[in-house]
Design a protein around this motif. Structure first.
Motif, short mmCIF file in Angstrom:
data_model
loop_
_atom_site.label_atom_id
_atom_site.label_comp_id
_atom_site.label_asym_id
_atom_site.label_seq_id
_atom_site.Cartn_x
_atom_site.Cartn_y
_atom_site.Cartn_z
N SER A 48 -3.31 -6.94 -1.96
CA SER A 48 -4.56 -7.11 -2.54
C SER A 48 -5.07 -6.01 -3.62
CB SER A 48 -5.60 -7.31 -1.57
OG SER A 48 -5.92 -6.10 -0.90
N LYS A 90 -7.93 -4.65 -3.82
CA LYS A 90 -8.92 -4.11 -2.85
C LYS A 90 -7.91 -2.94 -2.10
CE LYS A 90 -11.93 -4.17 1.10
NZ LYS A 90 -11.32 -3.55 1.96
N ASP A 91 -7.03 -3.25 -1.62
CA ASP A 91 -6.06 -2.50 -0.72
C ASP A 91 -5.42 -1.45 -1.67
OD1 ASP A 91 -6.40 -3.68 1.61
OD2 ASP A 91 -4.56 -4.78 1.76
N ARG A 93 0.63 -1.17 0.00
CA ARG A 93 -0.12 -0.06 0.05
C ARG A 93 0.90 1.27 -0.25
NH1 ARG A 93 -5.81 -0.94 2.55
NH2 ARG A 93 -5.80 1.35 2.34
N GLU A 129 -8.02 1.12 -2.93
CA GLU A 129 -8.22 2.06 -1.73
C GLU A 129 -7.15 3.17 -1.49
OE1 GLU A 129 -8.67 -0.24 1.87
OE2 GLU A 129 -10.65 -1.00 1.22
N GLU A 130 -6.12 2.75 -1.90
CA GLU A 130 -5.00 3.56 -1.68
C GLU A 130 -4.94 5.00 -2.93
OE1 GLU A 130 -2.29 4.69 0.56
OE2 GLU A 130 -3.16 2.90 1.63
#
Length: 236
Positions: A227, A229-230, A201, A233-234
Motif C-alpha cells: 500500500s 500508506k505503508d 515494506r 511510513e517506511e
C-alpha cells in the motif's frame, strides 16, 4: 526517501506491464484518475511514463500528460520515447519537473550537457535501465555496455539525477536486488531513484538504508501487494 507512484500510459489508459512487454498490459483506467488517487492517498510526486513513446510514438498521449501536469501541480518525472532534443525540449516546456532520457542519453550523450545547460541539471534525469549488468536501450531490446560506466558518464555530462531500473526484476513483484543498487549509489554522487521489484515494506526500507533518493512503485502498488500508506511510513 521519496515515493513516486507510477502512472504508465499506453493507448490513453493507465497500465502496468511485466518486463516491459506490451502484450502483458493490465489496464487500471484513466491516467488522471489514477494520479489523483495516489495524491489523495498521500503521494507528493509522480513517475509518469509514456509507453506509447517508448514503443515509437513520441507525441502520443501528449494531451493526457499535459493535463496531469496542469491539474495535479505536483513534482513529476516523465519518461518514455524521448529520443531527440526536440522531444526533450517539448516536454520540458510543458512544465514537467524533469525528464528521463535513456536511449537518447546513450546514443547522443552530449544531449545531456545541452539540456542541462539550457534547463538546469535538476531537470535532467538519465535513465540507467540495467539488464544483466548492461545498460538496456530501445525499449529494453538491446544492451550497450556496463551500467556503472554509463551512470558515471551521465553524471559527468551534467545529469542531475539517475533513474535506475533493474529490468531483470521489473514488474515481477518479487523484490529488489540490492547489490546492483548499492553498487550504483556508491559509484555516483547524484541522487538515484530506483524502480523494478519494489514490492514490500522491507524493499522500501532497504532502499532507504542503501541511500536511494527515491523509489518508484508500480505493479505491486496497483495489485495491492504494497500500500502507498505503508511505503510512505517506511520513508519517515
Amino acid at each position: 526517501m521519496r515515493i513516486f507512484p507510477a502512472v504508465d500510459i499506453l493507448g490513453g489508459r493507465c497500465v502496468q506491464l511485466v518486463q516491459g512487454k506490451r502484450e502483458s498490459a493490465t489496464a487500471y483506467g484513466n491516467p488522471l484518475d489514477c494520479a489523483t488517487r495516489w495524491l489523495d492517498e498521500g503521494a507528493d510526486a509522480l513517475h509518469v511514463i509514456n509507453l506509447d513513446g517508448a514503443f515509437g510514438s513520441a507525441r502520443k498521449n501528449a494531451g493526457l500528460i499535459a493535463d496531469i501536469i496542469k491539474k495535479t501541480g505536483v513534482e513529476i518525472e516523465l519518461g518514455g520515447g524521448i529520443r531527440s532534443l526536440e522531444d526533450a525540449k517539448h516536454w520540458l516546456d510543458t512544465g514537467v519537473s524533469r525528464i528521463i532520457i535513456s536511449t537518447l542519453a546513450t546514443q547522443k550523450p552530449d544531449s545531456i550537457r545541452v539540456l542541462a545547460d539550457e534547463f538546469g541539471s535538476d531537470r535532467i534525469m538519465a535513465g540507467v535501465d540495467a539488464k544483466g549488468g548492461q545498460i538496456a536501450v530501445h525499449g529494453w531490446q538491446e544492451t550497450a555496455g556496463g551500467y556503472l560506466d554509463w551512470a558515471k558518464r551521465f553524471e559527468e555530462l551534467g545529469a542531475g539525477s539517475l533513474l535506475y531500473t533493474n529490468v531483470d526484476v521489473e514488474g515481477l513483484q518479487q523484490g529488489v536486488r540490492f547489490e546492483p543498487v548499492r553498487n550504483l549509489i556508491d559509484h555516483v554522487t547524484i541522487p538515484v531513484v530506483v524502480a523494478g521489484g519494489v514490492s514490500s515494506r522491507s524493499d522500501v526500507n532497504g532502499l532507504k538504508e542503501a541511500g536511494a533518493y527515491g523509489a518508484v512503485l508500480g505493479s505491486s502498488l496497483y495489485s495491492g501487494k504494497i500500500s502507498l500508506k505503508d511505503a510512505l511510513e517506511e520513508c519517515l
